[in-house]
Motif scaffolding. Structure first.
Motif, PDB file in Angstrom:
ATOM      1  N   LEU A 164      27.022  -6.776  52.260  1.00 38.84           N
ATOM      2  CA  LEU A 164      26.815  -5.973  53.478  1.00 38.84           C
ATOM      3  C   LEU A 164      28.061  -5.957  54.347  1.00 38.84           C
ATOM      4  CD1 LEU A 164      23.184  -6.982  54.527  1.00 38.84           C
ATOM      5  CD2 LEU A 164      23.937  -4.840  53.483  1.00 38.84           C
ATOM      6  N   LEU A 165      28.730  -7.110  54.438  1.00 41.04           N
ATOM      7  CA  LEU A 165      29.950  -7.177  55.238  1.00 41.04           C
ATOM      8  C   LEU A 165      31.031  -6.286  54.649  1.00 41.04           C
ATOM      9  CD1 LEU A 165      31.561  -8.457  57.555  1.00 41.04           C
ATOM     10  CD2 LEU A 165      32.181 -10.322  55.979  1.00 41.04           C
ATOM     11  N   CYS A 166      31.176  -6.329  53.323  1.00 36.67           N
ATOM     12  CA  CYS A 166      32.210  -5.480  52.695  1.00 36.67           C
ATOM     13  C   CYS A 166      31.918  -3.998  52.897  1.00 36.67           C
ATOM     14  CB  CYS A 166      32.288  -5.812  51.203  1.00 36.67           C
ATOM     15  SG  CYS A 166      32.904  -7.467  50.855  1.00 36.67           S
ATOM     16  N   LEU A 167      30.662  -3.624  52.733  1.00 35.61           N
ATOM     17  CA  LEU A 167      30.319  -2.208  52.943  1.00 35.61           C
ATOM     18  C   LEU A 167      30.513  -1.809  54.400  1.00 35.61           C
ATOM     19  CD1 LEU A 167      27.068  -1.940  50.775  1.00 35.61           C
ATOM     20  CD2 LEU A 167      29.337  -1.009  50.247  1.00 35.61           C
ATOM     21  N   TYR A 168      30.151  -2.719  55.275  1.00 36.58           N
ATOM     22  CA  TYR A 168      30.311  -2.437  56.699  1.00 36.58           C
ATOM     23  C   TYR A 168      31.769  -2.222  57.058  1.00 36.58           C
ATOM     24  CZ  TYR A 168      30.357  -3.318  61.740  1.00 36.58           C
ATOM     25  OH  TYR A 168      30.561  -3.229  63.093  1.00 36.58           O
ATOM     26  N   LEU A 169      32.647  -3.156  56.603  1.00 32.63           N
ATOM     27  CA  LEU A 169      34.075  -3.005  56.886  1.00 32.63           C
ATOM     28  C   LEU A 169      34.666  -1.789  56.197  1.00 32.63           C
ATOM     29  CD1 LEU A 169      35.219  -6.745  56.658  1.00 32.63           C
ATOM     30  CD2 LEU A 169      34.850  -5.361  58.707  1.00 32.63           C
ATOM     31  N   LEU A 170      34.132  -1.462  55.016  1.00 37.11           N
ATOM     32  CA  LEU A 170      34.636  -0.296  54.304  1.00 37.11           C
ATOM     33  C   LEU A 170      34.384   0.985  55.111  1.00 37.11           C
ATOM     34  CD1 LEU A 170      35.756   1.052  51.680  1.00 37.11           C
ATOM     35  CD2 LEU A 170      33.385   1.128  50.882  1.00 37.11           C
ATOM     36  N   PHE A 171      33.164   1.119  55.590  1.00 40.42           N
ATOM     37  CA  PHE A 171      32.821   2.354  56.295  1.00 40.42           C
ATOM     38  C   PHE A 171      33.410   2.397  57.702  1.00 40.42           C
ATOM     39  CE2 PHE A 171      29.601   2.679  52.992  1.00 40.42           C
ATOM     40  CZ  PHE A 171      29.618   4.035  52.709  1.00 40.42           C
ATOM     41  N   THR A 172      33.435   1.249  58.381  1.00 41.02           N
ATOM     42  CA  THR A 172      33.926   1.271  59.765  1.00 41.02           C
ATOM     43  C   THR A 172      35.445   1.276  59.822  1.00 41.02           C
ATOM     44  OG1 THR A 172      33.668  -1.137  59.812  1.00 41.02           O
ATOM     45  CG2 THR A 172      31.879   0.207  60.727  1.00 41.02           C
ATOM     46  N   ASN A 173      36.073   0.298  59.138  1.00 39.51           N
ATOM     47  CA  ASN A 173      37.535   0.177  59.223  1.00 39.51           C
ATOM     48  C   ASN A 173      38.260   1.309  58.519  1.00 39.51           C
ATOM     49  OD1 ASN A 173      37.223  -2.101  60.651  1.00 39.51           O
ATOM     50  ND2 ASN A 173      38.434  -3.436  59.327  1.00 39.51           N
ATOM     51  N   ILE A 174      37.750   1.713  57.381  1.00 37.24           N
ATOM     52  CA  ILE A 174      38.470   2.715  56.593  1.00 37.24           C
ATOM     53  C   ILE A 174      37.982   4.129  56.913  1.00 37.24           C
ATOM     54  CG2 ILE A 174      38.991   3.480  54.259  1.00 37.24           C
ATOM     55  CD1 ILE A 174      38.802   0.583  53.360  1.00 37.24           C
TER      56      ILE A 174
END
Length: 1543
Positions: free
Chosen positions: A1070-1080
């Motif tokens: 969930l953290l990786c998906l979250y950072l993927l969508f928000t940061n990138i």
């Protein structure tokens, strides 16, 4: 097939079952025809509802379809044979048929039973009955794509008004502007390809441009097929998007092949129809290219021509209707177009000419059309039986044997009568100059007929102009109406000008302006009300007006909707223009009622029930004109988004820059509320065009004279609500205009005040810090010359006109020249320097920075429990800022009111920021002064400091570098605001999921917020929680039970090992998906949004900055010069001036200046001159455009090709004529040589009988002289009216008598006239009704027969078989007709005249001749005017009709006037009532009053006033077009010749 169709007929009883809602049998309860009376003003047909209904074909279940199904059977009938009688004829299959043509099984059941009361002989009047029609609906032609039309089967006795009601109300057709009746050959014929193309294109063009109906026979053959193919080609060309073509086919039901497929008692929606020409036999198929069909049924089968009578009646009825279009009410004109044709076509032409219908004959189409075209140019005396026989042998070579001698006589007579009415006859010849197109020929024929029609005054010219406006044919108006033949007064054009405006016909508006219509005279108060009252209902402005009216009705608590007035319009316009403008139309007082006194003809003009004629009636009061008529019309056109019309009116405007900017503002405001996207785009595009117009005019002005151009920016325009160009441009957000170099130069000048704009900023700062430097040359000032000083007139000397004295440039202050001279006094320098906006701005910046430094020092260093003097200074400083903001809020130089000023104040973002900072500061101050809230007060004051610091960004807007960047930041803040919505979705979703997975039942709200929002938000920037993956988990950093308020609650852990038990793999994913969508994804999306905003603003950054720069300049231009806190002194001064001295606030002249009248007039004239230059330059640029050049070249090539083609046709015809003439001359020369040789051989000269003729008949026939439009011989050699085929007041037809057979001396063996004698009510004054030999022998001719004078003024007349013979020859009718006596019937016609005079008593002249007025009367039951006279009763000296006009006591005096008068005619009168045995002879006496003060004339007028109220008596101007009987006009001509007057 036909038999099957007839079996499907539905009896009345069956119809009742199918349609139960009808109730009783319609035969027993017929609907009154008055229910279908069609009013002349068919407003519903032109509404948007009817247009939408016209496009739809009644879908199943629709209300329109149900109404049609119930209405048609109730009101429209068919005919059925109810009695079968065997005919001697048989059907095509050899079966027995009835006299009606149908088979036995095709009749009703009762028709074949033995008759009881009907009789044995078949009689159509008794044995054919009407019953509800069973064929109507939509007709679909199978196999021909989407070709669908309307059809109905009607009885031949159907009233035309019912059919017209069906077409306009149920079929949804708009009432036509023109009715084109196309007639001709019913069989296929061959036309030349070029002529065929010309005919098709011209017919379609005239139908499309004028909104005409085309009526034909409807079958797929002959001329009907030609018309259908013309419509088909038009549809295939794609031009049908511009307008529909209504083509109505009126055919005979009994001759339609496959008609059984159309029978459907409940209506065919659609009915499938097969067009089968191969098997149609003697019947005919319907043409698939017609849009509507009326199938006329008389109960018979296979008989052609049944529809002719109904078609004639329908066409006559339609031509009597009044069509309202574009504000013009016209009777629908009708024209007959003839191609080819046979005997039936000749009858149609003759009837049309007799009824006054103009006819267009297409030469070259064949048969009848060519026969008439060949003889149309000849004098009637040259049209003989022999000539017609020769022409028929040429053009009817196949059927010439069928023409009997009696037919030849009949044809000759009819053709003579047709050619005699040349004003109604137009021959279209291919290649004739001025008639290249059939559409022009058709319209010219209508105008020629109208021009030659009898009329009073200018009625026919007005009628022609109304026709042209209704048809929207400005080309015809230019060529046919606005000629040298008639002089138009500008006031005569006012009604049609209003009509052209309402119907949006810009070309006509332009034409009327060219013809001298002055808008100052045309636009009145009531005219404007009328125009707004007739706006299109679909217009957004109209709906806004209706809202205003509704609000007024609710406010006044009235039940009736108030009428539109100009103050309502002004209310809506102020919403659109902004409240910075004053109302354009003040609300009138209740006692005021504007009256009009514009004298114009009484032309019936009617739009939506409001009469335009009433606007132009004579009145004793003055006309209430508006301040600026061009402005009023421009606004009216712009609010309806009428581009072309608005451009024409704007070109007439004087205050053109303000007008263009106001139009741009109005259009932009309307576009915001418009729901239709296409209309919105059009409005915005038009708004941009007007902005470009303003820029173009201002550019030319600025190039000529900068000072005057800048004065145009600040000039107060009284016509546009006391606003200025600059103010309107700012209201409309016209960035292109405001960013113009001239506007920016003006703003820069205002910014620098009285200093020169090229002073360096460092010099200003130096002088601010050390003001004695002002007395050096460090700062230069501007100095304006006074009017008495020397100046140049460069801008005025180039103008190509001479101004009046009051507009002379020398009468106004000259263009100013800027000089760098030092002001003389010290105070003047100080005042000029410190009142400059740039200095005020810099001083306020310095003051503001000082305030912020002091505020920061107090917050960080000197914040004591009791305020120090520095803190009190901050409070005092803030008080001065509050006072300044209050001044800005209440500053109202234009008188808008506190509420409006408050709304304008809070529209500015920086004002909102100021108010927010002050309120936060006051809140912090209140907390600070309370000891218990000292610390919260400091916190709040610290927040106020942040807001005050943000206010610094406004200072940077003055910088060209930083100003655009601030704009970009503001735009990006909007992007961030929308981005946060997207980000919140991911933050909240991840935070809730993480909190729920890691921590169980966290009840502390603050830690819930931290876990869901705060930690999730920080995770985006890299602060990842250490315990989320379980690796760095430390039990000491959290509270297991959530009891420690400073530690978060621990995640789910194992009770034994205290290790986290949550699924670490899930939280990591969930953290990786979250950072993927928000940061990138999201952050890059935000960067992309910022980049797009930056690029978008960067392209227009210069314009935006220049536009917003004005706000800063205006703010500091009107700001007091002292900076805070010293500004309190200025506020005290203002308070004293406003409250104590009661002086209103005034705006500085540099931004809004009201000029003197002379100066303003000269300035506007200069602006108008440069506007004309701008428009000319625009036209030149359009001509130089490559695309326009290509279009011009293409048009010229087309014109050249047409001219070459026409020249070829002309040359061909000319060569043929020359060859014929040459052959004739050679033949003549040969005869002459033969005669000379014979004479020489006989040693002498031949007798005169042998001399060859000088010219041959053939040559004279081929020598064509265009006599169209020219009058026939001055006087026909024989009576004409007495030989009209239809005898008046009866159904009796005369025997045709050609001109050559009129004299009794000419042998006419075929002459067999019918006998007719009317039976009058008064038997005492008439000869025997049935002329028997015994009764005739009692009559004494050529003498006094008792009281009856049977003596003729022409001497003794012949008596044959006891009956007198008309001394003027044959008339085609025996008996006495409607006359009372055999032989001469004596009459008396007094011609009472006087001179036509002006108001001053002088006689009016025309063509150097005096003009007469004649006394005319219109008797009851008569449509025409006549001279006051008539037949003399036996023993009477005055006619009965004359006694009706005069009162009894004046009869003896009038007899004395007759004795003193001059006899102008005594003898035979060509009267339509004359017969072979009875005729009218009259005595015409001229009674002329030469003196306007003649006592007898005054007594005559007084006795006329007491005459019968049913009579109409009037003095009418005498000319050749006066609408009287033809024989009466001959008498008037003699009187005018006698008196030497104009005729």
């Amino acid at each position: 097939m036909a038999a099957c169709g007839r079996r499907t007929k539905v009896l009345p009883s069956e119809v009742i079952k199918v349609c139960p809602e009808r109730g009783d049998d319609p035969a027993t309860h017929p609907k009154k025809m008055s229910d279908f009376e069609v009013v002349p003003n068919l407003q519903q047909s032109s509404s948007s509802v009817s247009k939408s209904r016209r496009k739809a074909h009644f879908p199943a279940g629709s209300n329109e379809k149900e109404n049609l199904i119930s209405w048609i059977p109730e009101n429209i009938r068919k005919k059925e044979c109810t009695y079968f009688v065997e005919s001697s004829r048989t059907s095509d299959s050899g079966r027995i048929v009835c006299e009606c043509g149908y088979l036995r099984e095709q009749h009703l059941e009762d028709a074949a039973k033995p008759p009881i009361f009907l009789g044995k002989e078949w009689d159509p009047s008794r044995h054919i009955q009407e019953m509800p029609t069973d064929a109507f609906g939509d007709i679909h032609f199978t196999g021909l794509g989407q070709k669908t039309g309307k059809y109905v089967r009607v009885s031949s006795d159907t009233p035309p008004r019912v059919i017209y009601h069906l077409m306009t109300q149920h079929w949804g057709l708009d009432a036509p502007n023109l009715l084109i009746s196309v007639t001709g050959g019913a069989k296929n014929f061959i036309m030349k390809p070029r002529l065929k193309n010309i005919f098709r294109q011209g017919l379609v063009k005239v139908a499309q441009t004028t909104g005409a109906w085309i009526i034909t026979g409807g079958s797929h053959a002959g001329v009907m097929k030609q018309v259908g193919e013309a419509v088909r080609d038009f549809i295939l060309s794609g031009s049908h998007k511009e307008g529909e073509i209504v083509t109505i086919g009126i055919a005979t039901w009994g001759t339609v092949y496959n008609r059984e497929s159309l029978i459907c008692p409940m209506g065919g929606f659609p009915a499938e129809y097969v067009l089968d020409e191969e098997n149609q036999g003697s019947l005919s198929c319907l043409d698939s290219n017609h849009s509507h069909f009326i199938l006329v049924d008389d109960g018979t089968h296979g008989r052609y021509g049944v529809e002719i009578t109904l078609r004639t009646r329908l066409e006559k009825f339609i031509s009597e209707q009044t069509k309202v279009k574009g504000g013009v009410a016209i009777k629908i004109p009708i024209v007959c177009v003839v191609l080819e044709g046979g005997p039936g076509t000749l009858d149609t032409i003759y009837n049309a000419i007799t009824n006054g219908t103009p006819c267009v004959i297409v030469e070259g189409s064949g048969r009848v059309a060519d026969v008439i075209a060949q003889v149309a140019n000849l004098p009637v005396s040259k049209i003989t039986i022999a000539l017609i026989q020769k022409k028929l042998s040429v053009f009817f070579h196949d059927t010439y044997e069928l023409f009997t001698e009696s037919k030849l006589v009949e044809w000759t007579k009819k053709i003579q009568d047709i050619v005699r009415s040349r004003q109604l006859l137009t021959i279209f010849r291919e290649g004739k100059y001025g008639q290249q197109d059939v559409d022009v020929a058709i319209l010219q024929a209508l105008f020629k007929a109208s021009r030659n029609q009898d009329h009073f005054g200018h009625e026919n010219w007005d009628h022609q102009l109304k026709l042209a406006v209704a048809w929207n044919r400005v080309d015809i108006a230019r060529s046919e109406i606005f000629t040298d033949d008639h002089e138009w007064k500008p006031t005569d054009l006012h009604p049609v000008m209003a009509a052209a405006l309402i119907s949006n016909k810009p070309e006509f508006v332009k034409l009327f302006l060219e013809q001298g219509v002055r808008l100052k005279e045309f636009v009145t108060w009531d005219t404007l009300v009328y125009l707004y009252d007739n706006m299109a209902p679909s217009c957004l402005f109209h709906s806004k007006l209706q809202k205003v009216l509704l609000e007024e009705r609710e406010h006044t608590a009235g039940s009736k909707m108030p009428r539109i007035q100009l103050h309502h319009v002004s209310q809506v316009l102020r919403e659109l223009l902004g409240c910075s403008t004053q109302p354009l139309y003040p609300k009138p007082k209740h006692t005021e009622r504007p009256r009009l006194s514009i004298p114009v003809p009484h032309i019936k003009l009617n739009v939506q029930g409001s009469s335009l004629r009433s606007l132009y009636k004579r009145s004793a009061g003055r006309v209430i004109f508006t301040m600026d008529p061009v402005r009023d019309l421009l606004i009216w056109a712009v609010v309806q988004n009428r581009k072309e019309l608005a451009e024409i009116i704007w070109a007439q405007s004087q205050d053109c820059m303000v007008a263009a900017l106001a139009c741009s503002k109005i259009l932009k405001e309307l576009a915001k509320e418009e729901e239709d996207t296409d209309t919105t785009d059009d409005m915005l595009a038009l708004a941009e065009q007007y902005e470009q117009k303003a820029i173009g005019v201002f550019t030319d002005c600025y190039r000529k004279d900068e000072e005057r151009a800048q004065k145009l920016l600040t000039r107060v325009s009284e016509a546009w609500g006391k606003t200025t160009c600059l103010q309107l441009a700012l209201e409309a957000k016209n960035m292109n205009f405001v960013s113009h170099g001239g506007v920016q130069a003006f703003l820069t000048k205002v910014w620098w005040g009285k200093m020169c704009v090229d002073n360096g900023l460092w010099r200003v700062i130096a002088c601010m810090l050390f003001f004695p430097l002002l007395y050096t040359s460090l700062i230069t000032f501007r100095y304006f010359l006074q009017p008495g000083h020397a100046y140049t007139k460069a801008g005025w000397e180039k103008l190509p006109w001479h101004f009046p004295e009051h507009l002379s440039p020398t009468s106004t202050p000259a263009p100013h020249r800027e000089k760098r001279l030092q002001p003389a006094g010290c105070l003047t320098r100080l005042r000029a320097f410190f009142t400059a906006p740039v200095v005020i701005f810099l001083m306020n910046i310095l003051s503001y920075f000082t305030f912020l430094l002091l505020f920061a020092y107090v917050l960080m260093v000197d914040f004591q429990p009791s305020p120090s003097w520095r803190e009190y200074l901050v409070y005092f400083w803030l008080f001065s800022l509050v006072c300044e903001e209050t001044r800005q809020l209440l500053y109202d130089p234009d008188g808008f009111g506190v509420v409006k000023m408050a709304s304008l104040y809070f529209k500015d973002f920086w004002n909102k920021l100021d108010v927010c900072a002050i309120l936060v500061f006051i809140t912090g101050l209140a907390c600070r002064l309370i000891p218990s809230t000292l610390y919260p007060g400091r916190i709040i004051l610290s927040l106020a400091f942040i807001i005050f610091c943000l206010r610094l960004m406004h200072i940077f807007t003055v910088s060209k570098t930083l100003g655009p960047k601030i704009i970009i930041v503001k735009r990006m803040l909007k992007d961030v605001f929308f981005f946060l919505f997207l980000l919140a979705v991911w933050v909240v979703s991840f935070g809730v999921a993480k909190q729920a997975i890691l921590i169980h039942n966290e009840e502390r709200v603050e830690w819930l917020f931290r876990g869901v929002v705060y930690h999730s938000y920080l995770t985006i920037f890299g602060q990842i929680p250490s315990y989320i993956d379980g690796v760095n988990f430390n039990i000491d950093q959290c509270s297991p039970n959530g009891t420690d308020p400073y530690k978060p609650k621990c995640p789910e852990t194992n009770e034994d090992s205290k290790k986290p038990i949550f699924p670490e793999w899930l939280t990591v994913i969930l953290l990786c998906l979250y950072l993927l969508f928000t940061n990138i994804l999201l952050l890059n999306l935000l960067i992309a949004m910022f980049n797009y905003t930056f690029q978008q603003v960067q392209e227009h950054t210069d314009q935006i900055w220049k536009f917003q720069r004005h706000d800063l300049i205006e703010e500091y231009h009107g700001r007091p010069p002292a900076p805070p806190p010293f500004i309190l002194l200025n506020h005290l001064q203002i308070l004293v001036r406003r409250c104590l001295l009661r002086r209103p606030s005034t705006r500085h002249k540099q931004l809004k200046e009201k000029l003197e009248k002379n100066e303003e007039a000269a300035l506007l004239s200069w602006e108008m001159y440069l506007k004309e230059n701008y428009l000319q330059h625009q036209q030149c640029q359009e001509k130089q455009n490559t695309e326009q050049k290509i279009r011009d070249i293409a048009e010229r090539v087309d014109v050249l090709a047409e001219l070459l083609d026409l020249d070829r046709v002309k040359r061909t015809g000319l060569v043929e004529q020359r060859l014929v003439s040459l052959e004739d001359q050679v033949h003549q020369t040969a005869q002459a040589l033969r005669w000379i040789m014979q004479a020489l051989q006989g040693n002498g000269f031949g007798s005169g009988e042998d001399v060859p003729p000088v010219g041959s008949s053939k040559a004279s026939e081929m020598k064509e002289v265009d006599l169209e439009g020219k009058a026939e011989e001055s006087r026909p050699p024989y009576h004409v009216l007495a030989r009209n085929l239809l005898y008046p007041g009866s159904h009796t037809l005369r025997f045709p008598v050609p001109d050559e057979k009129v004299p009794w001396e000419v042998d006419f063996p075929l002459y067999d006239p019918p006998a007719y004698s009317a039976d009058h009510k008064d038997m005492a004054v008439q000869d025997p009704f049935s002329p028997s030999l015994e009764s005739l022998l009692k009559i004494n001719y050529n003498t006094m027969d008792g009281l009856i004078d049977r003596q003729s003024f022409h001497g003794l007349y012949a008596v044959q078989d006891g009956l007198p013979l008309n001394p003027m020859g044959r008339t085609g009718l025996r008996g006495r007709g409607r006359l009372h006596c055999f032989g001469p019937n004596h009459a008396l016609h007094p011609v009472v005249t006087r001179w036509r005079r002006n108001l001053d008593g002088s006689i009016i002249r025309k063509s150097l001749k005096k003009m007469l007025e004649v006394l005319v009367a219109q008797y009851p039951l008569s449509d025409v005017w006549a001279l006051p006279g008539g037949s003399l009763e036996p023993g009477e000296t005055l006619p009965l009709k004359l006694k009706w006009i005069l009162r009894r006591e004046f009869w003896p005096q009038f007899q004395n006037l007759l004795k003193q008068g001059t006899e102008v005619h005594k003898g035979y009168l060509d009267d339509p009532r004359n017969t072979d045995n009875a005729w009218v002879e009259t005595v015409a006496v001229s009674v002329h009053f030469d003196n306007q003060n003649d006592v007898e004339m005054k007594r005559l007028n007084s006795f006329l006033q007491g005459c019968d109220p049913e009579l109409c008596v009037r003095w009418q101007v005498l000319d050749k077009r006066i609408p009287l009987h033809a024989n009466h006009k001959e008498l008037l001509h003699k009187v005018s010749t006698l008196l030497g007057a104009y005729y």
